[in-house]
Motif scaffolding. Sequence first.
Motif: not given
Length: 386
Positions: A323-335
Amino acid sequence: MGLETALWRAVAVYRFVSLLYAGVMIFKNFDKYEHPLGGWAVLGVMTVWTGYATYAYSDERRRGWPLLAVDLTVATGCLLATAWVEDSERLRAGEPTLPVSWVAAAVLAWAVVGGKRLGMTAALVLGSAGIGVHVLVGTENITSGNTLNGIVLLFMAGLVVGHVVKLARDAEARLARAVELESATRERERLARQIHDSVLQVLAMVQKRGGELGGEAAELGRLAGQQEAALRALIGTGLGAPPPVRTRSAAAAGEPVDLRPVLAGHSSTTVTVSTPATPVLLSEHAAGELGSAVAAALDNVRRHGGEGTRAWVFLEDGPGPGEVTVSVRDDGPGMEPGRLAQAAADGRLGVAQSIQGRVRDLGGTVSIVSAPGEGTEIEMTVPSSS
């Protein structure tokens, strides 16, 4: 001189040398034949076909099934003619056939065209014809003497030559691939020098002057800075270089591609892309779909994160094997909790279709973790065989 040309020249040389040997044997034994004129006739056919076959096989466009079939038919006919021309007692005593080793040229031709399978097929046909000659003259023990030896040699020629031809072609394809890679690397380095001397310097100047002028010019400078960083990342890693043209042997359908260049294109001053040092291979379709899903996730960061929001893209092995995992993280306001479900209910399907839909079609899963004030993390896992 290419591999194909060298192989066919070798087969042509074998035809002429073995024809000379067959001619010497016929000249030596023709007075012992039941039909001496038949021996000369067979030699004449062999001579004419040797000349024509050498000419015909010299052009790649003529190396098809019609020529191969006629080649094998002529060799089989000359072999079977031995039962009529040669004295039966001499054949039963172990005398060789009229064409002797000349018939192996057809086996070599089949092996060069189709590898060991076609080579052994031609050997089977000629071996059966050799047995047929001795059946016609009433040889009691066919498996003794020159008959069995000749058949074994034919099979060995088809097997060994066919296998060697395949190895040689694979080696030639790998060499061509290495030459193409070297050429692509040199071209990338040349373009990198030109970009550094022109585009990057202009972008750096625009970024500096935009910051000094402020206002709308500052925004223009910020965008120029992002593009400068992206270009520097691509030049520095070499992932931005266009792939070299694939050779005929390498142009197989569904050949895997490296996912790292697809993700590296999203790098900028606000987006950091981290990938392994070794290639991460996926099918071309899967790599493209996963790259589009990452682009959609980063677009959401830009639209909803606000000025100065940073994002990180990580490529790594998945939780399970293969398996291959791609993660996209940010330091924005969230949901807020339930925001994605509400968006889907309202008909806004950006995440549901552009991200979750793409990954689901690849047989993978998507995990989204977010909380107000703590940013968002989107984790996409797909099978490496997708």
